[in-house]
Design a protein around this motif. Structure first.
Motif, PDB file in Angstrom:
ATOM      1  N   ALA A 149      10.847  12.300 -32.859  1.00 36.04           N
ATOM      2  CA  ALA A 149      10.980  13.522 -32.063  1.00 36.04           C
ATOM      3  C   ALA A 149      11.815  13.232 -30.831  1.00 36.04           C
ATOM      4  CB  ALA A 149       9.604  14.054 -31.653  1.00 36.04           C
ATOM      5  N   VAL A 150      12.455  14.285 -30.325  1.00 31.53           N
ATOM      6  CA  VAL A 150      13.279  14.135 -29.127  1.00 31.53           C
ATOM      7  C   VAL A 150      12.894  15.202 -28.102  1.00 31.53           C
ATOM      8  CG1 VAL A 150      15.257  13.272 -30.440  1.00 31.53           C
ATOM      9  CG2 VAL A 150      15.106  15.709 -29.923  1.00 31.53           C
ATOM     10  N   ALA A 151      13.171  14.857 -26.835  1.00 25.02           N
ATOM     11  CA  ALA A 151      13.081  15.865 -25.770  1.00 25.02           C
ATOM     12  C   ALA A 151      14.444  15.906 -25.102  1.00 25.02           C
ATOM     13  CB  ALA A 151      11.997  15.489 -24.762  1.00 25.02           C
ATOM     14  N   ALA A 152      14.985  17.126 -24.956  1.00 26.23           N
ATOM     15  CA  ALA A 152      16.337  17.254 -24.406  1.00 26.23           C
ATOM     16  C   ALA A 152      16.410  18.463 -23.499  1.00 26.23           C
ATOM     17  CB  ALA A 152      17.347  17.374 -25.546  1.00 26.23           C
ATOM     18  N   THR A 153      17.527  18.557 -22.801  1.00 28.93           N
ATOM     19  CA  THR A 153      17.669  19.622 -21.813  1.00 28.93           C
ATOM     20  C   THR A 153      17.920  20.994 -22.434  1.00 28.93           C
ATOM     21  OG1 THR A 153      19.939  18.875 -21.607  1.00 28.93           O
ATOM     22  CG2 THR A 153      18.419  18.171 -19.888  1.00 28.93           C
ATOM     23  N   SER A 154      18.312  21.028 -23.712  1.00 22.10           N
ATOM     24  CA  SER A 154      18.472  22.328 -24.372  1.00 22.10           C
ATOM     25  C   SER A 154      18.153  22.187 -25.841  1.00 22.10           C
ATOM     26  CB  SER A 154      19.900  22.857 -24.205  1.00 22.10           C
ATOM     27  OG  SER A 154      20.759  22.180 -25.111  1.00 22.10           O
TER      28      SER A 154
END
Ligand code: FAD
Lengths: 746, 296
Positions: free
Chosen positions: A110-115
């Motif tokens: 999983a990733v967390a990103a700004t958009s």
């Protein structure tokens, strides 16, 4: 056991139908659901899922994704797989694969990103090196020796030799001499019946917002049926103490059991911890179908013996359930519930749990019971047809009642089955004429019901209005029912009470909203909390009058002197006592904590008429009537709603709902287009007959009603279809191609 | 390409719209009601670089009488079709087919041209348009042409439309003589479902009540809608009596070339499409007979 709680009384508020307090917010969009939570600096989380039903994960290369502009954190199983054991380990491994992808849709990174766009792009840059392994998705194939081993290490001692390692547990219940029982029967029928895996189909996809601070304290907002349990699971997975994590439940767009565990919540917390910023994670419908928990699919052998005059002499069932790649005890509930409606001298049920490469099952309304009772009620009806007996008479003749030793062990107390069957027998529906291609079906249903840990606090506000703080997400109108019980007990109008669902830091532990427990257990705790507040109110009135506390009683929202000897004072209404409270000892409140027992089992009977198009196999539900014991219906609208909702879901299982897997082990219908739940125009108005046989375990006699309603429809619809087409199907769903084939094959 | 960079344009003329589509170098799509397109974008099966919304072009949302028949603008939503008295009188089958699409909410947007150009083998309005012998008008960078509806789809998701071409309208022919059409589809539920199979029948009756012309089209039983001439031949010259309709049923079942999938078995589709055709033919005949009665 708390079986002496009930006291007969006349109700003022209970039994009326006030407007639901959460209704306006829900229809105007003001209500905040899981995906509505926002925090400054919030990141978007997204999950990469396995396209393979079974694979070893050789390696995951996340470097390119992590280097992408805007990506703030990447997590994989390596961030999770630590010391934990047991169910929490299973929950964690289901939320993020450790070293094996166990089903199509299993999370692998999983990733967390700004958009959203950056997060999506980042997922494409993650390279997973899979070693694809043989898979198995069907029960019989998974049980056979030599089947691909789905997930090793779960086999319990109870499992005999001769099965693959996918058979993890065996459960047995029953009593009496089966052989002698079958020998006494005039007719014995043995059948194998199957049901498909179905999804709870809640409208709101699972969603959460997680924020972990650098000091190891965190907050989580999510849509769940039980935020205390979410806290327990997530704290354990994150390796922090429970008090460090505060969980707040949002409004919930349906759960039906499916939101009693976690899927994306631990992932969001881990991403937030790594990113040092809040992370929102919302599942798409595709993800909900592939990777949240549907219910089990089943294969059930049932054998029942009956005398010519309709007495059941012996009954036996073997149940085989698969609930995905992790062990569960749903089949145990099935084995316990299968014959609960019958008073039997000889009965045995055996259940096997089977692992397959499918998503980890989650609870679904009366978990395990609908399939088991479908199988039993189908065979009972077939015996009635063969012996020319009335199916309702036969059920009355064999019905469990007070004093019956149940098929799963305990002896029943007051139960409403006979009264429910008699209500069905007396109803005009049972005798209404049927036209060509039409048929009528009947089935009983059962669920255990549950009480559990409950903590409620009730405060009398300075103006005499009342706030009730409870810890169980409201999935069926419970805030209305809870406020009604507080109003009833205090003798004040419903409108003066507001009930809210508080976060995990505000009250003692509350078990999950499941087991049809909330109106029963939270209601009970609310009544007791109100009684505590009443005692305090009387004490304050006594102080104001300068008389003995014992000389004051409570009536219609007012303190009153208890008799002529107490002195003559005008009744003191709650608002006057509240306003004076700073001068009589401070705020006035009551609270109650309990592990509630005495929930009381629940029975229901459903009658269903169908018409089958003989040229297409299409089934139309013409008429449907539910008979169920509610103990006491607090808010009759929501009791009816629970019964109707359960019936509609059961009709869906009976007619069209199913998880369809291809040979490649992938789910073929992860969306509402091809996963066919009933739509409004498929259904007639569903009629309900509420019986009120007080439950001795509740002050007002309440019995949980949330789950039993999904149990009878499967066999009620199947029995009706058999009646209409003159031949029987032994498999659900009875989709049109299957019915047409059955008609053709006669 | 990131979906964040998608352009949305709403030109005021068809020529401009066609030019925008022809000039774009990425993935470009016409946006009508968006009930297919937006769903596909959400599901990430398509990520267009350019959306050209045609709803703001004059005439696109109008239904007008033309050459004795009807012209339906490309962006007319289903709900408008259902409420058009003239269309309902001439082409009840086309109107009921358009009304099959989705739900009340979807009907507020969905167009029959979008239904056609999405090129799903299960598109609900297409068999009725084919049975009606409808044509479409097309504007492209090279000018304007028209062609029969049946020539548009060539397979699932594929059409004969060239780069930059926009369908501007559906043309329903004038009714000659007394006739009516009907369309039925089979779904396991009652709405919000995708056709397992469907059939549309269009008949014309002569003075004596005999069928003088017919077209029969089947949906969802082949990669494209099937126009079954053999079935029409059975109807022509008959009084659409029971025995004739039973022959029609078996011919339609034989003509079907369905597949097995999650929505139904091939065997089931083959059988039920015949039933739908027979029932649709009876319905069309009843409608035509009623019209004849009104005239008499
Ligand atoms: C909930 C729901 C239920 C549905 N139920 C049904 C159903 O029962 N039966 C059914 O058949 N369909 C159904 N659909 C699919 C869809 O609604 C229909 O296909 C509809 O007719 C599409 O029309 P539209 O105007 O929305 O097309 P759009 O989505 O705008 O366009 C569809 C496709 O056609 C192209 N296109 C549109 N207009 C033109 C044009 N003028 N020239 C060239 N290309 C064009 C677009 O670029 C796109 O590729 C359903 C959809 C939803 C969301």
């Amino acid at each position: 056991m708390a079986l002496d709680e009930y006291e007969k009384r006349d109700f003022q508020v209970i039994g009326s139908r006030p407007v639901r307090p959460d209704g306006i917010d829900k229809v105007t969009g003001r209500a905040l659901y899981g995906a509505d939570a926002v925090l400054p600096g919030m990141l978007v989380g997204k999950v990469l899922r396995s396209p393979h039903p079974h694979a070893r994960i050789r390696s995951i290369d996340t470097r390119a994704a992590a280097a992408l502009n805007g990506v703030r954190a990447v997590v994989t199983g390596a961030d999770f797989g630590e010391i934990r054991k047991g169910e929490t380990r299973n929950v964690a491994e289901n939320a993020m694969a450790f070293d094996h992808a166990l089903y199509d849709g299993h999370a692998v990174a999983a990733v967390a990103a700004t958009s959203e766009a950056v997060a999506r792009e980042a997922l494409k840059l993650i390279e997973v090196d899979y070693e694809v392994l043989p898979h198995v998705t069907e029960i019989a194939a998974a049980m056979a020796p030599g089947a691909p081993v789905v997930h090793a290490g779960f086999v319990e001692d109870s499992v005999p030799d001769g099965f693959s390692e996918n058979v993890t547990a065996r459960h047995e219940f029953g009593h009496g001499d089966l052989e002698a029982g079958f020998a006494r029967a005039d007719k014995v029928i043995a059948r194998t019946l199957k049901t498909a895996a179905t999804h709870q189909g809640y409208i709101e996809p699972n969603a959460c917002l997680a924020s972990m601070g650098p000091d190891g304290r965190g907050d989580l907002w999510c849509c769940t049926q039980g935020h205390y349990f979410v806290r327990q699971l997530c704290a354990e997975i994150m390796g922090i103490e429970e008090s460090r994590l505060r969980v707040t439940a949002s409004e919930i767009g349906g759960g039906f059991g499916g939101k009693t565990t976690v899927f994306v919540e631990p992932v969001a917390l881990m991403l937030s911890k790594k990113a040092g910023a809040p992370v929102k994670l919302v599942m798409s419908r595709n993800e909900v179908f592939r990777a949240s928990g549907p219910t089990v699919s089943s294969e059930i052998d049932v054998k029942i013996g009956m005398t010519r005059d309709g007495r059941i002499t012996a009954a036996e069932a073997e149940l085989r359930y698969q609930g995905g790649a992790f062990p569960n005890i749903t089949v145990m509930f099935g084995a316990m519930a299968a014959f609960a409606a019958y008073d039997l001298g000889a009965v045995r049920t055996v259940g096997y749990n089977v692992l397959t490469n499918r998503p980890k099952q989650a609870a679904y309304r009366a978990p395990g019971a609908p399939m088991a009772i479908y199988a039993v009620e189908s065979v009972v009806n077939e015996l009635c047809e063969e012996l020319g007996l009335d199916p309702l008479e036969v059920r009355l003749k064999n019905a469990a009642r007070k004093g019956t030793k149940s098929s799963y062990g305990p002896t029943f107390n007051d139960i409403g089955l006979v009264a429910t069957l008699e209500a069905a027998q007396a109803h005009p529906h049972y005798r209404a004429p049927l036209g060509p291609n039409q048929g009528r079906g009947l089935s009983c249903g059962f669920w255990f019901n549950f009480g559990g840990n409950t903590s409620v606090s009730l405060s009398v506000d300075m103006d005499g209005s009342v706030s009730v703080t409870e810890g169980n997400p409201d999935i069926g109108g419970s805030r209305a029912s809870i406020a009604m019980m507080a109003a009833e007990e205090l003798g004040i109008p419903f409108e003066r009470v507001r009930a809210i669902v508080a976060d995990t830091a505000s009250l003692g532990h509350n078990d999950v909203t499941d087991g049809s427990r909330v109106t029963f257990a939270v209601g009970l705790a609310t009544i007791k909390a109100a009684r505590a507040a009443k005692k305090e109110l009387c004490k304050r009135a006594a102080m104001m009058w300068g008389i003995d506390e014992e000389a004051v009683t409570w009536e219609n929202g007012c303190a009153k002197p208890s008799g002529p000897n107490a002195g003559s004072f005008e009744p003191l209404p709650i608002e006057k006592i509240a306003r004076k409270s700073p001068r009589t000892g401070g705020p006035i409140a009551g609270h109650h904590e309990v592990n509630a027992e005495g929930a009381g089992v629940s029975f229901g009977v459903h009658l269903c008429d169908v018409e089958v198009d003989p040229e297409t196999g299409h089934t139309k539900i013409l008429r449907y009537t539910i008979f169920q014991d509610a103990g006491k219906a607090i808010h009759p609208d929501y009791v009816e709603g629970q019964m109707q909702g359960g019936a509609v879901q059961g009709i869906g299982w009976a007619l069209n709902e199913e998880y369809i897997y291809g040979k490649d082990g992938r789910l073929q219908n992860p969306g509402f287009l091809d996963y066919r739940i009933p739509v409004a125009s498929d259904l007639p108005d569903i009629d309900t007959v509420i019986l009120e046989i007080p439950n001795p375990g509740h002050p007002y006699g309440v019995r949980g009603v949330g789950e039993t309603g999904i149990v009878p429809p499967l066999a009620a619809v199947s029995n009706a279809v058999s009646h209409a087409i003159g031949t029987r199907l032994y498999e659900l769903p009875m989709s049109p191609p299957k019915i047409l084939k059955a008609i053709r094959e006669g | 390409m990131e979906s964040g960079n998608m352009r949305y344009l709403a030109p005021k003329t068809v020529t401009e719209a066609a030019q925008l589509l022809a000039d774009s170098d990425g993935i470009a799509r016409v946006l009508a009601g968006g009930t297919d397109l937006l769903v596909q974008m959400k599901a990430e099966t398509i990520a267009p670089d350019l959306l050209v919304d045609i709803k703001h072009i004059p005439g696109m949302r109008e239904i007008t009488a033309e050459a004795g028949g009807w012209r339906i603008g490309a962006a007319v939503p289903g709900a408008h079709i259902s409420e058009h008295a003239g269309l309902k009188a001439d082409w009840p089958g086309v109107v009921e087919a358009a009304a099959l699409i989705g739900s009340t909410q979807v009907q507020g947007r969905a167009s029959i041209v979008g239904n056609l150009c999405n090129a799903s083998p299960a598109a609900d309005s297409v068999p009725a348009l084919v049975a009606a012998d409808a044509r479409v008008q097309i504007t492209g960078p090279k000018g304007t042409r028209d062609c029969a509806v049946i020539e548009i789809p060539v397979g699932p998701g594929k059409t004969t439309l060239q780069r930059g071409e926009i369908v501007t309208a559906v043309l329903l022919p004038a009714r000659t003589g007394i006739g009516a059409d009907a369309c039925l589809r089979f779904i396991p539920r009652t709405e919000m479902d995708i056709a397992v199979c469907s059939a549309a029948v269009n008949v014309t009756l002569d003075e004596s009540g005999r069928c003088s012309a017919a077209r029969v089209a089947l949906g969802a039983v082949a990669p494209v809608v099937l126009l079954v001439e053999e079935a029409a031949d059975i109807l022509v010259g008959s009084r659409l009596d029971r025995a004739t309709l039973e022959r029609l049923q078996s011919v339609c079942s034989k003509a079907a070339r369905p597949i097995d999938d999650k929505r139904g078995t091939a065997e089931f589709r083959r059988e039920v499409v015949g039933v739908m055709a027979r029932r649709a033919a009876r319905l069309a005949a009843e409608r035509a007979t009623a019209k004849a009665g009104e005239k008499a």
